[in-house]
Design an enzyme around this catalytic site. Structure first.
Site, PDB file in Angstrom:
ATOM      1  N   SER A 102      -2.079  -5.159   8.828  1.00 31.16           N
ATOM      2  CA  SER A 102      -2.684  -6.416   9.256  1.00 31.16           C
ATOM      3  C   SER A 102      -2.239  -7.550   8.347  1.00 31.16           C
ATOM      4  CB  SER A 102      -4.212  -6.286   9.256  1.00 31.16           C
ATOM      5  OG  SER A 102      -4.669  -5.896   7.991  1.00 31.16           O
ATOM      6  N   CYS A 103      -2.600  -8.751   8.751  1.00 33.37           N
ATOM      7  CA  CYS A 103      -2.233  -9.974   8.041  1.00 33.37           C
ATOM      8  C   CYS A 103      -2.562  -9.843   6.555  1.00 33.37           C
ATOM      9  CB  CYS A 103      -2.994 -11.141   8.667  1.00 33.37           C
ATOM     10  SG  CYS A 103      -2.550 -12.743   8.000  1.00 33.37           S
ATOM     11  N   PRO A 104      -1.669 -10.226   5.685  1.00 29.03           N
ATOM     12  CA  PRO A 104      -0.424 -10.955   5.917  1.00 29.03           C
ATOM     13  C   PRO A 104       0.824 -10.055   5.923  1.00 29.03           C
ATOM     14  CG  PRO A 104      -0.901 -11.054   3.597  1.00 29.03           C
ATOM     15  CD  PRO A 104      -2.000 -10.213   4.251  1.00 29.03           C
TER      16      PRO A 104
END
Length: 81
Positions: free
Chosen positions: A17-19
């Protein structure tokens, strides 16, 4: 849909997931030669806007296309310089 460009490398960031999808995309694109295309495979729906925003604000890269599949998001980024 058929892809109309040659893919130099595929980056699999599924499950991240982000980032991390953007961080790993930048790191991988830095190792490519001008004109080469990176395919990024992600499962994070946020990667659609994250990679788009990163490419838009980054010199030397061009987001060619994004595809939204059943559970995988595909991004095609060309190194332009």
């Amino acid at each position: 849909m058929s892809v109309e460009f040659d893919i130099a490398e595929t980056l699999d960031v599924k499950g991240e997931s982000c980032p991390m999808p953007v961080v790993k995309t930048k790191s991988t694109i830095d190792g490519l030669t001008q004109g080469e295309v990176l395919e990024v495979l992600a499962t994070d729906s946020g990667s659609m806007s994250d990679i788009d925003g990163w490419a838009d604000g980054t010199d030397g890269v061009e987001l060619i296309e994004q595809q939204e599949g059943d559970s995988v998001y595909k991004h095609y980024v060309r190194k332009t310089e």
